[in-house]
Design a protein around this motif. Structure first.
Motif, mmCIF file in Angstrom:
data_model
loop_
_atom_site.group_PDB
_atom_site.id
_atom_site.type_symbol
_atom_site.label_atom_id
_atom_site.label_comp_id
_atom_site.label_asym_id
_atom_site.label_seq_id
_atom_site.Cartn_x
_atom_site.Cartn_y
_atom_site.Cartn_z
ATOM 1 N N THR A 1 0.820 -1.204 0.000
ATOM 2 C CA THR A 1 0.000 0.000 0.000
ATOM 3 C C THR A 1 0.855 1.255 0.000
ATOM 4 O O THR A 1 0.342 2.349 0.070
ATOM 5 N N GLU A 2 2.172 1.100 -0.074
ATOM 6 C CA GLU A 2 3.061 2.260 -0.054
ATOM 7 C C GLU A 2 2.978 3.008 -1.367
ATOM 8 O O GLU A 2 2.979 2.421 -2.438
ATOM 9 N N GLU B 1 0.595 8.297 2.821
ATOM 10 C CA GLU B 1 -0.195 7.370 3.624
ATOM 11 C C GLU B 1 0.445 7.085 4.975
ATOM 12 O O GLU B 1 -0.219 6.578 5.874
ATOM 13 N N GLY B 2 1.714 7.401 5.132
ATOM 14 C CA GLY B 2 2.429 7.178 6.387
ATOM 15 C C GLY B 2 2.379 8.364 7.325
ATOM 16 O O GLY B 2 3.089 8.396 8.330
ATOM 17 N N LEU C 1 3.302 0.981 10.174
ATOM 18 C CA LEU C 1 4.524 0.474 9.532
ATOM 19 C C LEU C 1 4.229 -0.857 8.827
ATOM 20 O O LEU C 1 4.664 -1.084 7.697
ATOM 21 N N ARG C 2 3.491 -1.720 9.496
ATOM 22 C CA ARG C 2 3.127 -3.017 8.916
ATOM 23 C C ARG C 2 2.234 -2.840 7.689
ATOM 24 O O ARG C 2 2.466 -3.438 6.638
ATOM 25 N N ASP C 3 1.211 -2.010 7.812
ATOM 26 C CA ASP C 3 0.266 -1.825 6.720
ATOM 27 C C ASP C 3 0.928 -1.252 5.468
ATOM 28 O O ASP C 3 0.479 -1.499 4.350
ATOM 29 N N LEU C 4 2.002 -0.496 5.658
ATOM 30 C CA LEU C 4 2.720 0.086 4.524
ATOM 31 C C LEU C 4 3.823 -0.834 4.005
ATOM 32 O O LEU C 4 4.568 -0.463 3.095
ATOM 33 N N GLY C 5 3.945 -2.016 4.594
ATOM 34 C CA GLY C 5 4.885 -3.008 4.085
ATOM 35 C C GLY C 5 6.304 -2.911 4.596
ATOM 36 O O GLY C 5 7.200 -3.562 4.061
ATOM 37 N N LYS D 1 11.721 -3.609 4.859
ATOM 38 C CA LYS D 1 12.435 -2.504 4.215
ATOM 39 C C LYS D 1 12.407 -1.313 5.155
ATOM 40 O O LYS D 1 11.523 -1.199 6.003
ATOM 41 N N SER D 2 13.365 -0.434 5.008
ATOM 42 C CA SER D 2 13.451 0.737 5.882
ATOM 43 C C SER D 2 12.350 1.734 5.551
ATOM 44 O O SER D 2 12.009 1.934 4.382
ATOM 45 N N GLY D 3 11.801 2.346 6.599
ATOM 46 C CA GLY D 3 10.777 3.349 6.398
ATOM 47 C C GLY D 3 10.388 4.019 7.701
ATOM 48 O O GLY D 3 10.778 3.569 8.775
ATOM 49 N N ILE D 4 9.663 5.115 7.579
ATOM 50 C CA ILE D 4 9.148 5.805 8.756
ATOM 51 C C ILE D 4 7.689 6.164 8.544
ATOM 52 O O ILE D 4 7.211 6.245 7.412
ATOM 53 N N ILE D 5 7.018 6.394 9.665
ATOM 54 C CA ILE D 5 5.664 6.933 9.652
ATOM 55 C C ILE D 5 5.628 8.073 10.668
ATOM 56 O O ILE D 5 6.438 8.096 11.606
ATOM 57 N N VAL D 6 4.739 9.008 10.468
ATOM 58 C CA VAL D 6 4.610 10.157 11.371
ATOM 59 C C VAL D 6 3.161 10.228 11.830
ATOM 60 O O VAL D 6 2.242 10.299 11.008
ATOM 61 N N MET D 7 2.979 10.209 13.154
ATOM 62 C CA MET D 7 1.649 10.326 13.740
ATOM 63 C C MET D 7 1.646 11.543 14.665
ATOM 64 O O MET D 7 2.488 11.650 15.549
#
Length: 173
Positions: free
Chosen positions: A25-26, A38-39, A60-64, A104-110
């Motif tokens: 979904t990324e 989306e993150g 993080l999981r939902d975005l793969g 894979k490396s990634g970040i999310i912001v809440m």
């Protein structure tokens, strides 16, 4: 220094496979950023510390970026040493043994404008991270660099502009 927020160039076969696949979904922007629209979740209502960590892990999981087993490792990491960094910022991430759960490396912001109580501090920003290998160290350094100016950090805590957040993290050098 902005490598973390940019995906490595893909060859044409990988690009075609990624476009054909609907598993992830990324959304990768034209410049390859791995912090996607989306993150970023803004204006969230206050929740408990554990709920905020779980929500970060689930996104993080939902975005793969990670699998399901990474989420409990994020909670364990906070129990071992608080993920609250001060100045209204918490950076939940998994334990050392959870690296195997990072895809894979990634970040999310809440963003929680009214704050989430984290071990004696209140976080308005919860930035979940997942890093392949030792990339989490670079990720932490780049997040710190992006929020060193008080006015930027304060705006990140209250903005309703997703593009501002994307630009803040994408423009790091």
């Amino acid at each position: 220094m902005g490598f973390f927020f940019k995906n490595k160039k893909k060859n044409k076969t990988e690009e075609a496979m990624a476009q054909a696949s609907e598993v992830t979904t990324e959304t990768t922007t034209a410049d390859g950023m791995i912090l996607s629209r989306e993150g970023i979740k803004l204006g969230l209502p206050s929740v408990s510390m554990e709920e905020a960590i779980i929500a970060a892990g689930e996104l993080l999981r939902d975005l793969g970026y990670v699998d399901d087993d990474y989420i409990p490792a994020m909670i364990r990491r906070n129990e071992e040493a608080s993920v609250y960094m001060g100045l209204g910022l918490a950076i939940p991430h998994g334990t050392e043994d959870a690296k195997k759960n990072v895809k894979k490396s990634g970040i999310i912001v809440m963003q929680y404008p009214e704050g989430v109580e984290f071990n004696g501090g209140t976080a308005q920003l919860v930035i979940g991270i997942a890093g392949v290998g030792d990339e989490h160290l670079e990720i932490l350094a780049q997040i710190t660099e992006a929020v060193t100016e008080d006015e930027i950090l304060e705006k990140l805590k209250t903005t309703t502009d997703v593009d501002y957040i994307l630009k803040t993290f994408a423009n790091m050098e």
